[in-house]
Write an enzyme that holds these catalytic residues in place. Structure first.
Site, PDB file in Angstrom:
ATOM      1  N   LEU A 204       0.832  -1.199   0.000  1.00 16.88           N
ATOM      2  CA  LEU A 204       0.000   0.000   0.000  1.00 16.88           C
ATOM      3  C   LEU A 204       0.866   1.247   0.000  1.00 16.88           C
ATOM      4  CD1 LEU A 204      -2.768   1.346   0.157  1.00 16.88           C
ATOM      5  CD2 LEU A 204      -2.631   1.178   2.648  1.00 16.88           C
ATOM      6  N   TYR A 205       1.981   1.206   0.731  1.00 18.29           N
ATOM      7  CA  TYR A 205       2.901   2.352   0.724  1.00 18.29           C
ATOM      8  C   TYR A 205       3.331   2.676  -0.704  1.00 18.29           C
ATOM      9  CZ  TYR A 205       7.324   4.865   1.116  1.00 18.29           C
ATOM     10  OH  TYR A 205       8.344   5.780   0.955  1.00 18.29           O
TER      11      TYR A 205
END
Length: 394
Positions: A204-205
C-alpha cells in the site's frame, strides 16, 4: 433598601462587564502578540542570505531526510521554513532532537498537519516561497498493514492539500517531492529505470507513492506547477529512522538480542541499493537548483512547466547479510541471527537503481560506499545513545 439593592446589582454588573473586557483584551493582545511573533519567526527563517538564493518550505523537516536537507540549504544561505506534525510513528524524541539541531541553526519548524489548509495558507502569506521540498510522508512498507488509513491521509490527501496551496500561490513555487523506489514493485528488470513500468505495486505504501506521481502529473498539466519526483533507494545514515533494518540491527546487536533477517525465493538473500544520506541530500539540492519555474499564476496555467522523475540510488546493491557483517565489524560484536522466509507484507527481494538520468540532468554522483556510510552511522549512534561500553543495554 430597594434603591441600594439596585445600585449594588448595577455596580456588580458593571464590574463583571469590566472584568470580562479586561480578560478579553488580555486574551486578544496575547493572541495577537503570539501571531505576530509566529509570523516573524517564519519570515526570519525563510529569509534568503545569498544572491540568487531560494526560499524553501520543507515539509517533514524534523524527519530523517528533511532535517539533513534543511541544514544543507541553510548552510549555503537559502531561506528555510520547516513543517512537521511530530507524529509517533517512531519515537518522537528523535524528531524533537533533530528539531533542536535545526533551531540551533536558526531554522524554524512549524508544528502542524499537512492537511491543515488554513495553516498552509498562512505560511504562503508570510513567505513568498520559491520552492517547496515535500518530504513529509507516512513511511514504512510493513506498517501499512496495521494502519492503512494513515498512508492515505498523509501520502495522498496531504499531498493534494499541499499542491492546492502551491497552485493557488502567487508566485507559484517549484515543487520537489519524495516518491520512492517502492513504486517499482514486482518489476524484475534490473537495474530499475525511470522508463520502466510501475503499475504493479507490492505494498500500500508503494501504491500511495505511485498515486502521488499520477497526482503531481495532473497538477503539472492543469496548473503549470513545476514538479520533480525523487525515487529514493533505501536511505541510511546518522539521525536515521529507527524502523529501518540497519538501525534496529544496530540496537539489537548492542543489546545482545537476536535480529531477524529475511530471505527471498529459493533461499536467496535480500539485497538493497543502500544510499547514504549525504548523497541523497546532494540529489535533493540538485533537483531544487534545476527545477525550472512554475508557469501558473493564482491557479491558472500560462504554459507548459517541467515535470521530471529521477532515481536517487547508489547503483551498488548489497545483500542484507553483508550489511550485518559490516555492522558486526564496526560494533566489534557478533549478531545473533534469526533467518526466516520473507513474509507477504509488501517487501521486495531486491532494489537496484539506474541513475544515468540523474547523473545527466542533476550531476548526481553518489560517492559513499556502505562500509564508509555504516561506520559514520555507528559512530553517531554510539554518541547519540551514550554507549561508552559496547555491551551496554539501552
Amino acid at each position: 433598601m430597594f434603591f441600594w439593592a439596585l445600585l449594588l446589582i448595577a455596580f456588580t454588573a458593571s464590574y463583571l462587564s469590566f472584568q470580562s473586557f479586561v480578560e478579553y483584551r488580555s486574551r486578544y493582545f496575547t493572541s495577537s502578540c503570539s501571531a505576530i511573533q509566529w509570523e516573524n519567526q517564519v519570515r526570519n527563517s525563510g529569509h534568503i542570505h545569498r544572491s540568487s538564493g531560494m526560499s524553501v518550505l520543507v515539509t517533514g523537516a524534523a524527519g530523517f531526510v528533511g532535517s539533513h536537507v534543511s541544514l544543507a540549504l541553510k548552510k549555503r544561505g537559502d531561506g528555510v521554513v520547516g513543517l512537521d506534525n511530530f507524529n509517533n510513528y517512531y519515537d518522537p524524541s528523535l524528531k524533537k532532537a533533530r528539531n533542536l539541531l535545526l533551531n540551533s541553526h536558526r531554522i524554524f519548524v512549524v508544528e502542524g498537519d499537512l492537511n491543515d489548509a488554513k495553516l498552509l495558507a498562512k505560511l504562503f502569506d508570510a513567505v513568498a516561497f520559491t520552492h517547496v521540498m515535500h518530504l513529509a510522508a507516512q513511511a514504512g512498507v510493513r506498517y501499512a498493514m496495521e494502519n492503512p488509513n494513515s498512508y492515505v491521509q498523509s501520502n495522498i490527501a496531504g499531498l493534494v492539500t499541499l499542491l492546492e496551496a502551491c497552485k493557488s500561490a502567487n508566485p507559484q513555487p517549484a515543487v520537489v517531492w519524495a516518491s520512492s523506489s517502492s513504486v517499482y514493485g514486482l518489476n524484475e528488470k534490473i537495474p530499475f529505470s525511470e522508463a520502466d513500468w510501475t503499475d504493479q505495486p507490492a505494498s500500500l505504501y508503494a501504491a500511495t507513492k505511485k498515486a502521488g506521481e499520477e497526482i503531481t502529473h495532473t497538477y503539472n498539466h492543469i496548473y503549470g506547477l513545476s514538479i520533480t519526483g525523487l525515487r529514493f533507494f533505501t536511505v541510511y545514515g546518522p539521525w536515521g529512522r529507527p524502523d529501518m533494518a540497519y538501525f534496529s540491527f544496530t540496537r539489537n546487536i548492542l543489546q545482545g538480542k537476536p535480529i531477524t533477517i529475511f530471505r527471498g525465493k529459493n533461499q536467496g538473500d535480500l539485497a538493497r541499493d543502500f544510499t547514504y544520506i549525504d548523497d541523497i541530500v546532494k540529489g535533493c539540492l540538485g533537483s531544487l537548483d534545476t527545477s525550472g519555474t512554475s508557469t501558473g499564476s493564482g491557479g491558472k496555467k500560462r504554459g507548459p512547466a517541467p515535470y521530471r522523475i529521477f532515481n536517487l540510488g547508489n547503483t551498488s546493491p548489497v545483500r542484507v547479510t553483508e550489511l550485518v557483517n559490516i555492522l558486526e565489524r564496526h560494533l566489534k560484536l557478533k549478531a545473533k541471527r534469526n533467518i526466516v522466509d520473507m513474509p507477504g507484507n509488501g517487501d521486495v527481494p531486491f532494489t537496484h537503481a539506474n541513475i544515468s538520468l540523474a547523473e545527466k540532468e542533476l550531476g548526481f554522483e553518489p560517492i559513499t560506499d556502505l562500509q564508509t556510510g555504516l561506520n559514520k552511522f555507528v559512530r553517531w549512534y554510539l554518541s547519540y545513545y551514550g554507549y561508552n561500553n559496547r555491551n551496554a543495554v539501552e
